[in-house]
Design a protein around this motif. Sequence first.
Motif, mmCIF file in Angstrom:
data_model
loop_
_atom_site.group_PDB
_atom_site.id
_atom_site.type_symbol
_atom_site.label_atom_id
_atom_site.label_comp_id
_atom_site.label_asym_id
_atom_site.label_seq_id
_atom_site.Cartn_x
_atom_site.Cartn_y
_atom_site.Cartn_z
ATOM 1 N N SER A 15 94.334 34.554 57.135
ATOM 2 C CA SER A 15 93.294 35.558 57.345
ATOM 3 C C SER A 15 92.197 35.232 56.337
ATOM 4 O O SER A 15 92.302 35.577 55.158
ATOM 5 C CB SER A 15 93.846 36.964 57.099
ATOM 6 O OG SER A 15 92.816 37.924 57.158
ATOM 7 N N PRO A 16 91.149 34.526 56.752
ATOM 8 C CA PRO A 16 90.136 34.018 55.813
ATOM 9 C C PRO A 16 89.492 35.126 54.984
ATOM 10 O O PRO A 16 89.284 36.247 55.459
ATOM 11 C CB PRO A 16 89.107 33.357 56.737
ATOM 12 C CG PRO A 16 89.873 33.024 57.977
ATOM 13 C CD PRO A 16 90.849 34.136 58.145
ATOM 14 N N ILE A 17 89.173 34.802 53.737
ATOM 15 C CA ILE A 17 88.490 35.743 52.845
ATOM 16 C C ILE A 17 86.981 35.599 53.033
ATOM 17 O O ILE A 17 86.438 34.502 52.918
ATOM 18 C CB ILE A 17 88.866 35.477 51.371
ATOM 19 C CG1 ILE A 17 90.340 35.810 51.135
ATOM 20 C CG2 ILE A 17 87.993 36.310 50.437
ATOM 21 C CD1 ILE A 17 90.797 35.590 49.713
ATOM 22 N N GLY A 18 86.312 36.719 53.340
ATOM 23 C CA GLY A 18 84.872 36.710 53.532
ATOM 24 C C GLY A 18 84.129 37.016 52.238
ATOM 25 O O GLY A 18 84.731 37.330 51.209
ATOM 26 N N LEU A 19 82.805 36.952 52.309
ATOM 27 C CA LEU A 19 81.980 37.176 51.131
ATOM 28 C C LEU A 19 82.138 38.590 50.585
ATOM 29 O O LEU A 19 82.223 38.797 49.382
ATOM 30 C CB LEU A 19 80.508 36.906 51.460
ATOM 31 C CG LEU A 19 79.517 37.106 50.307
ATOM 32 C CD1 LEU A 19 79.849 36.183 49.152
ATOM 33 C CD2 LEU A 19 78.090 36.893 50.781
ATOM 34 N N ASP A 20 82.176 39.591 51.469
ATOM 35 C CA ASP A 20 82.288 40.990 51.046
ATOM 36 C C ASP A 20 83.739 41.434 50.874
ATOM 37 O O ASP A 20 84.000 42.618 50.672
ATOM 38 C CB ASP A 20 81.592 41.905 52.058
ATOM 39 C CG ASP A 20 80.088 41.659 52.101
ATOM 40 O OD1 ASP A 20 79.547 41.238 51.058
ATOM 41 O OD2 ASP A 20 79.477 41.878 53.165
ATOM 42 N N ASP A 21 84.654 40.481 50.981
ATOM 43 C CA ASP A 21 86.083 40.797 50.876
ATOM 44 C C ASP A 21 86.471 41.071 49.434
ATOM 45 O O ASP A 21 85.980 40.419 48.511
ATOM 46 C CB ASP A 21 86.903 39.615 51.411
ATOM 47 C CG ASP A 21 88.218 40.063 52.023
ATOM 48 O OD1 ASP A 21 88.903 40.895 51.397
ATOM 49 O OD2 ASP A 21 88.548 39.581 53.118
ATOM 50 N N THR A 22 87.357 42.050 49.226
ATOM 51 C CA THR A 22 87.829 42.359 47.870
ATOM 52 C C THR A 22 89.197 41.754 47.582
ATOM 53 O O THR A 22 89.729 41.942 46.489
ATOM 54 C CB THR A 22 87.901 43.882 47.658
ATOM 55 O OG1 THR A 22 88.784 44.462 48.632
ATOM 56 C CG2 THR A 22 86.522 44.510 47.804
#
Length: 232
Positions: free
Chosen positions: A37-44
């Motif tokens: 589940s890829p980590i996005g820019l706004d991901d915490t």
Amino acid sequence: MSIASGSFAIKRFQILTPSKDTPFSWIVEQIKKSFISPIGLDDTREESIGFCHPFTGEAQLDDPFSLIYENSFLFGIRADKKKIPATFMKLQLRAAFEALGHEKEDEHGTVRRVGKKVRESVKDRLKEELLKSSLPSVRLVEVIWQLDSNQIWLSSASSSVISEFEKLFQETFSLPLVLLNPGTLSVDFERLHLGLKVNIQPLLDVSPVSLATADSNVNAHKKSSDVDTPVF
């Protein structure tokens, strides 16, 4: 380094299950359940690990059969990680506490202190905001599954990568897996799995290993034979 670079390290594993019990369709089905589940820019989130396409790193295998080379199936394991430097986090926390008046004296000389629960809440909120504005690092490692022998090659010798792979593999496939090394490479795992007698005595007889070639050994023998035997 990756396989595409032309130079890479290999760690080999052996699954202690006959290949006939792990059909290709089942392997692909299990991998799809453990896609990253890829980590996005706004991901915490700080970390995400899972299987992926070996070349694109995407969480999909549209045509798994196109990734079979002779008897080997190629796929990837990807790790996305966000990390806030400890020193930077400490400086940001100090600035946040100072803005709240933590450990400052008022006009009466009383030192004001912000409560522990408030400090912890500020720390969590600050960390969350910093993670949102942080770019994740992405690591992609290829995995080669030998379908005829159930041996697996991992294109990394990093201890952390090996540990992550073993953990994800067990969670995904629940198959007995051993890391091959000089002490286990010569074990007949097929006989071991079938409960047949396995001769491990050669592994117990530890002796120095010569790295010389056969020719050099012959030459060395000739030189030693040319030396006169002393007479006592």
